[in-house]
Design an enzyme around this catalytic site. Structure first.
Site, PDB file in Angstrom:
ATOM      1  N   HIS A  97     -11.187 -14.990  -9.938  1.00 13.38           N
ATOM      2  CA  HIS A  97     -11.659 -14.237 -11.109  1.00 13.38           C
ATOM      3  C   HIS A  97     -11.634 -12.757 -10.768  1.00 13.38           C
ATOM      4  O   HIS A  97     -12.094 -12.359  -9.698  1.00 13.38           O
ATOM      5  CB  HIS A  97     -13.080 -14.664 -11.472  1.00 13.38           C
ATOM      6  N   HIS A  99     -11.555  -8.474 -12.569  1.00 15.74           N
ATOM      7  CA  HIS A  99     -11.700  -7.600 -13.732  1.00 15.74           C
ATOM      8  C   HIS A  99     -10.553  -6.592 -13.710  1.00 15.74           C
ATOM      9  O   HIS A  99     -10.741  -5.409 -14.009  1.00 15.74           O
ATOM     10  CB  HIS A  99     -13.068  -6.916 -13.721  1.00 15.74           C
ATOM     11  N   ASP A 122       9.271 -17.028 -15.631  1.00 15.28           N
ATOM     12  CA  ASP A 122       9.394 -17.555 -14.274  1.00 15.28           C
ATOM     13  C   ASP A 122       8.159 -18.356 -13.863  1.00 15.28           C
ATOM     14  O   ASP A 122       8.207 -19.157 -12.927  1.00 15.28           O
ATOM     15  CB  ASP A 122       9.580 -16.412 -13.266  1.00 15.28           C
ATOM     16  N   HIS A 173     -14.134 -10.562 -21.880  1.00 19.29           N
ATOM     17  CA  HIS A 173     -14.614 -10.731 -20.508  1.00 19.29           C
ATOM     18  C   HIS A 173     -13.494 -10.404 -19.521  1.00 19.29           C
ATOM     19  O   HIS A 173     -13.426  -9.276 -19.037  1.00 19.29           O
ATOM     20  CB  HIS A 173     -15.133 -12.171 -20.327  1.00 19.29           C
ATOM     21  N   TYR A 231      15.860 -21.960  -7.136  1.00 17.49           N
ATOM     22  CA  TYR A 231      15.355 -20.670  -6.675  1.00 17.49           C
ATOM     23  C   TYR A 231      14.723 -20.831  -5.280  1.00 17.49           C
ATOM     24  O   TYR A 231      14.000 -21.779  -5.019  1.00 17.49           O
ATOM     25  CB  TYR A 231      14.310 -20.129  -7.642  1.00 17.49           C
TER      26      TYR A 231
END
Length: 234
Positions: A97, A99, A122, A173, A231
């Site tokens: 998580h 910001h 991709d 958020h 790839y």
């Protein structure tokens, strides 16, 4: 440091330090966790500890019911969200998580990030979803636990698979990402931030920019993730 959880703490510590090294966090914002499915526990960054001061032994070990199994420090304030995701999505090994600026800007705009280009394709074939802002009754309740509900509700309502779409924005958020391990969750956080930045710039240059063609979406995703992917190195 406990021998039992030494490697789990090290994995979590290194992922958190990478989050900082990639400029995805400022000050003490953000967190990464790493799970041990066999032991039914996860490691997570302690709350409010500056990255420059963080040590592997500071990492806190939690169970999926938010009980501290090992650690002297308080775990991240987002711990209940991590626990909820681990409990409900059994094939993820790490959660992150942040910001980060552009990801948060899209979340604050309450907009999915459209799939404009091959960098996006991709990694996934869908727009990056933005969950609606949390309902007032959920905000007033067990907020961090309810953030997990907010994420799962978004995926259910949009008919998305957490195995393919490994990132989400929460309205007003910010972003959560996940993956097979903590390092992959951090990787997905960086990808999300760059795709968010590219999409923002695309719309500044051309507010009417079209979505990427389905044929290009399919080509770019499958050359990395399809059964005949070619790839990279074997």
């Amino acid at each position: 440091m406990s021998f039992t959880f030494k490697e789990l703490k090290r994995e979590c510590y290194e992922a958190n330090m990478q989050l900082n090294a990639l400029d995805l966090v400022i000050y003490t914002f953000g967190n990464v966790s790493a799970v041990d499915r066999k032991e039914a526990v996860f490691a997570i960054k302690p709350s409010g500890v500056p990255y420059a001061d963080l040590k592997p032994e500071d990492i806190v070990i939690m169970d999926f019911d938010n009980n501290v199994i090992e650690g002297e420090m308080r775990p991240s304030s987002d711990t209940k969200t991590h626990a909820y995701l681990y409990k409900n999505w059994e094939e993820i090994g790490g959660v992150a998580h942040t910001h980060a600026t552009y990801s948060v800007a899209w979340a604050q705009s309450q907009k999915d990030i459209p799939i404009f280009g091959t960098t996006h394709a991709d990694h996934l074939t869908a727009d990056i979803p933005c969950a609606p802002p949390m309902r007032d009754d959920l905000i007033a309740g067990n907020y961090e636990y309810n953030t997990g509900i907010q994420i799962l509700d978004c995926f259910r309502n949009k008919n998305l698979s957490y195995k393919e779409v490994q990132m989400v924005l929460l309205g007003n958020h910010g972003p959560f990402t996940w993956g097979k391990d903590a390092a992959k969750a951090v990787y997905n956080s960086k990808v999300l931030e760059e795709v968010a930045r590219m999409a923002y710039l695309t719309l500044q240059i051309n507010p009417e920019a079209p979505r990427l063609k389905d044929s290009l979406i399919k080509k770019h995703y499958e050359r990395k993730h399809g059964k005949d992917a070619y790839y990279g190195q074997k």
